[in-house]
Design a protein around this motif. Structure first.
Motif, mmCIF file in Angstrom:
data_model
loop_
_atom_site.group_PDB
_atom_site.id
_atom_site.type_symbol
_atom_site.label_atom_id
_atom_site.label_comp_id
_atom_site.label_asym_id
_atom_site.label_seq_id
_atom_site.Cartn_x
_atom_site.Cartn_y
_atom_site.Cartn_z
ATOM 1 N N LYS A 1 14.222 6.405 -10.729
ATOM 2 C CA LYS A 1 15.374 7.043 -10.119
ATOM 3 C C LYS A 1 15.307 7.022 -8.596
ATOM 4 C CE LYS A 1 14.824 10.901 -12.377
ATOM 5 N NZ LYS A 1 15.034 12.286 -12.790
ATOM 6 N N THR A 2 14.127 6.759 -8.037
ATOM 7 C CA THR A 2 14.015 6.759 -6.589
ATOM 8 C C THR A 2 14.424 5.433 -5.991
ATOM 9 O OG1 THR A 2 11.725 6.034 -6.632
ATOM 10 C CG2 THR A 2 12.121 8.403 -6.699
ATOM 11 N N ALA A 3 14.624 4.418 -6.807
ATOM 12 C CA ALA A 3 15.027 3.125 -6.278
ATOM 13 C C ALA A 3 16.527 2.981 -6.405
ATOM 14 C CB ALA A 3 14.317 2.002 -7.026
ATOM 15 N N GLY A 4 17.086 2.113 -5.596
ATOM 16 C CA GLY A 4 18.495 1.815 -5.724
ATOM 17 C C GLY A 4 19.296 2.382 -4.578
ATOM 18 N N ASP A 5 20.621 2.408 -4.770
ATOM 19 C CA ASP A 5 21.530 2.793 -3.711
ATOM 20 C C ASP A 5 21.939 4.259 -3.778
ATOM 21 O OD1 ASP A 5 21.532 0.190 -2.805
ATOM 22 O OD2 ASP A 5 23.144 -0.406 -4.149
ATOM 23 N N THR A 6 21.357 5.035 -4.671
ATOM 24 C CA THR A 6 21.680 6.452 -4.777
ATOM 25 C C THR A 6 20.496 7.269 -4.319
ATOM 26 O OG1 THR A 6 20.946 6.496 -7.079
ATOM 27 C CG2 THR A 6 23.287 6.073 -6.673
ATOM 28 N N PRO A 7 20.735 8.476 -3.822
ATOM 29 C CA PRO A 7 19.618 9.304 -3.358
ATOM 30 C C PRO A 7 18.642 9.581 -4.482
ATOM 31 C CG PRO A 7 21.729 10.185 -2.616
ATOM 32 C CD PRO A 7 22.038 9.107 -3.607
ATOM 33 N N PRO A 8 17.356 9.671 -4.177
ATOM 34 C CA PRO A 8 16.360 9.897 -5.207
ATOM 35 C C PRO A 8 16.553 11.223 -5.905
ATOM 36 C CG PRO A 8 15.407 10.182 -3.034
ATOM 37 C CD PRO A 8 16.778 9.624 -2.830
ATOM 38 N N ARG B 1 18.497 -4.544 -1.107
ATOM 39 C CA ARG B 1 19.588 -3.560 -1.127
ATOM 40 C C ARG B 1 19.494 -2.648 -2.346
ATOM 41 N NH1 ARG B 1 21.694 -7.987 -3.671
ATOM 42 N NH2 ARG B 1 23.162 -7.580 -5.389
ATOM 43 N N LYS B 2 18.764 -3.092 -3.376
ATOM 44 C CA LYS B 2 18.602 -2.292 -4.583
ATOM 45 C C LYS B 2 17.376 -1.386 -4.510
ATOM 46 C CE LYS B 2 20.457 -6.145 -7.310
ATOM 47 N NZ LYS B 2 20.168 -7.116 -8.405
ATOM 48 N N ARG B 3 16.628 -1.511 -3.412
ATOM 49 C CA ARG B 3 15.407 -0.732 -3.275
ATOM 50 C C ARG B 3 15.542 0.242 -2.103
ATOM 51 N NH1 ARG B 3 10.332 -4.337 -2.984
ATOM 52 N NH2 ARG B 3 9.376 -2.355 -3.613
ATOM 53 N N PHE C 1 19.770 2.262 6.842
ATOM 54 C CA PHE C 1 20.665 3.342 7.268
ATOM 55 C C PHE C 1 20.061 4.106 8.442
ATOM 56 C CE2 PHE C 1 21.773 7.855 7.072
ATOM 57 C CZ PHE C 1 23.150 7.780 7.220
ATOM 58 N N VAL C 2 18.765 4.408 8.352
ATOM 59 C CA VAL C 2 18.084 5.118 9.445
ATOM 60 C C VAL C 2 18.170 4.304 10.732
ATOM 61 C CG1 VAL C 2 15.846 5.939 10.286
ATOM 62 C CG2 VAL C 2 16.528 6.374 7.912
ATOM 63 N N THR C 3 17.920 2.999 10.626
ATOM 64 C CA THR C 3 17.940 2.121 11.795
ATOM 65 C C THR C 3 19.325 2.059 12.425
ATOM 66 O OG1 THR C 3 16.177 0.766 10.825
ATOM 67 C CG2 THR C 3 17.474 -0.219 12.595
ATOM 68 N N LEU C 4 20.346 1.842 11.606
ATOM 69 C CA LEU C 4 21.704 1.740 12.128
ATOM 70 C C LEU C 4 22.190 3.083 12.671
ATOM 71 C CD1 LEU C 4 23.284 -0.569 9.401
ATOM 72 C CD2 LEU C 4 22.611 -1.186 11.730
ATOM 73 N N PHE C 5 21.737 4.172 12.063
ATOM 74 C CA PHE C 5 22.109 5.500 12.560
ATOM 75 C C PHE C 5 21.546 5.721 13.959
ATOM 76 C CE2 PHE C 5 21.307 10.141 12.843
ATOM 77 C CZ PHE C 5 22.623 10.576 12.799
ATOM 78 N N LEU D 1 8.673 -3.382 1.580
ATOM 79 C CA LEU D 1 8.774 -4.679 0.919
ATOM 80 C C LEU D 1 7.544 -4.959 0.071
ATOM 81 C CD1 LEU D 1 10.258 -7.868 2.359
ATOM 82 C CD2 LEU D 1 7.971 -8.026 1.382
ATOM 83 N N ASP D 2 6.396 -4.453 0.507
ATOM 84 C CA ASP D 2 5.127 -4.780 -0.136
ATOM 85 C C ASP D 2 4.786 -3.868 -1.300
ATOM 86 O OD1 ASP D 2 2.626 -6.190 -0.312
ATOM 87 O OD2 ASP D 2 1.665 -4.503 0.703
ATOM 88 N N ARG D 3 5.236 -2.594 -1.242
ATOM 89 C CA ARG D 3 4.797 -1.609 -2.227
ATOM 90 C C ARG D 3 5.974 -0.887 -2.866
ATOM 91 N NH1 ARG D 3 -0.633 1.111 0.484
ATOM 92 N NH2 ARG D 3 -1.243 -0.704 1.727
ATOM 93 N N ASP D 4 5.710 -0.287 -3.999
ATOM 94 C CA ASP D 4 6.726 0.479 -4.708
ATOM 95 C C ASP D 4 6.649 1.928 -4.260
ATOM 96 O OD1 ASP D 4 8.766 1.059 -6.428
ATOM 97 O OD2 ASP D 4 7.469 1.318 -8.168
ATOM 98 N N VAL D 5 7.113 2.180 -3.028
ATOM 99 C CA VAL D 5 7.093 3.522 -2.463
ATOM 100 C C VAL D 5 8.493 3.881 -1.981
ATOM 101 C CG1 VAL D 5 4.682 3.367 -1.745
ATOM 102 C CG2 VAL D 5 6.486 2.689 -0.148
ATOM 103 N N ASP D 6 8.735 5.169 -1.792
ATOM 104 C CA ASP D 6 10.028 5.594 -1.269
ATOM 105 C C ASP D 6 10.012 5.535 0.256
ATOM 106 O OD1 ASP D 6 9.414 8.479 -0.132
ATOM 107 O OD2 ASP D 6 8.384 8.315 -2.071
ATOM 108 N N PHE D 7 11.201 5.561 0.845
ATOM 109 C CA PHE D 7 11.285 5.362 2.290
ATOM 110 C C PHE D 7 10.715 6.550 3.072
ATOM 111 C CE2 PHE D 7 15.012 7.921 1.743
ATOM 112 C CZ PHE D 7 15.354 8.443 2.978
#
Length: 270
Positions: free
Chosen positions: A4-11, A119-121, A128-132, A200-206
């Motif tokens: 549930k933490t991956a994708g385009d929706t909030p974790p 974009r799915k991760r 979003f953080v960068t563009l903000f 990109l390297d690991r399965d972690v949240d942002f």
């Protein structure tokens, strides 16, 4: 990581993940990472250079749009803030370095597929953080224009340059804007210096990736400040010849960032 933490929706699961152990980074690590980054660029110069060409083309298109919209006063701050989005633009370069480090063969499709899948991760949230932060940069420039140059009159880009560089109000605007920009750049650098390649390297949240990045900078302030200075000077100099310097410097810095991340953060299986 919970799917549930991956994708385009909030974790949905907000349980924090453990932050990886970070290493002490020295000037020798910076030099070694730069050497490896340059070697990665030379190994696949056309593919690496294409990321630089794309980034430079976006910058030129951005400037052209500002001219077309008669917003020429934004050109200088926009160009100065443009390097803020470079870490996200280098995602494909991180993947190239990762594959070359593992000795894997790859082509255009392999790299572009990985970039598209980000974009799915969690990389999307980092974008979003960068563009903000880039939006805040532009907004604060508008604020200082209104506060400091409110009585100044200029028409066109030449008039704006004359006001900024040859009047006391313009000097104050440059001084305040530079200080504010430095603070924003330092904040974004601290949040992303290893976060992008780590996602990109690991399965972690942002959030975990940003906290790891903060810890790397906190534990190695002097060396990481030096690395930030190298990036800033290199990127700004590269912007001068119509963004063309980015064709070479963005790929090299992107590859270098991957290798620095490898040296700064302990591997998962350690």
């Amino acid at each position: 990581m919970n799917p549930k933490t991956a994708g385009d929706t909030p974790p949905g699961d907000l349980t924090p993940q453990p932050i990886p152990k970070v290493n002490t980074v020295t000037a020798d690590d910076i030099r070694a990472a730069l050497k490896s980054g340059f070697s990665d660029f030379l190994a696949r110069p056309i593919l690496s250079g294409c990321f630089g060409v794309f980034y430079a083309a976006i910058g030129l298109l951005f400037v052209w749009c500002l001219v077309w919209l008669d917003q020429t006063w934004v050109i200088i701050p926009a160009i100065a803030g443009f390097p803020l989005v470079a870490p996200f633009a280098a995602a494909g370069l991180y993947e190239m370095s990762r594959k070359q480090q593992k000795g894997e063969d790859f082509g255009w499709a392999d790299i572009l597929t990985v970039v598209a899948n980000q974009r799915k991760r969690e990389m999307g949230w980092m974008a979003f953080v960068t563009l903000f932060m880039f939006w805040i940069w532009i907004y604060q420039i508008r604020l200082w224009l209104a506060v400091i140059l409110r009585d100044a009159s200029f028409s066109g880009f030449d008039g704006f340059l004359n006001t900024v560089f040859f009047t006391p109000e313009g000097w104050a605007f440059l001084a305040v804007g530079t200080c504010a920009g430095a603070l924003l750049s330092a904040a974004l650098f601290t949040l992303t210096v290893v976060a992008m390649p780590m996602l990109l390297d690991r399965d972690v949240d942002f959030i975990t990736a940003m906290l790891t990045s903060i810890r790397v900078v906190k534990d190695n302030p002097v060396v990481m400040l030096g690395w930030a200075a190298i990036i800033s000077v290199t990127m700004l100099v590269s912007l001068v010849p119509a963004f063309l310097g980015l064709i070479f410097t963005l790929p090299i810095l992107g590859h270098t960032t991957w290798h620095l991340y490898q040296r700064a953060v302990e591997p998962e299986d350690s």
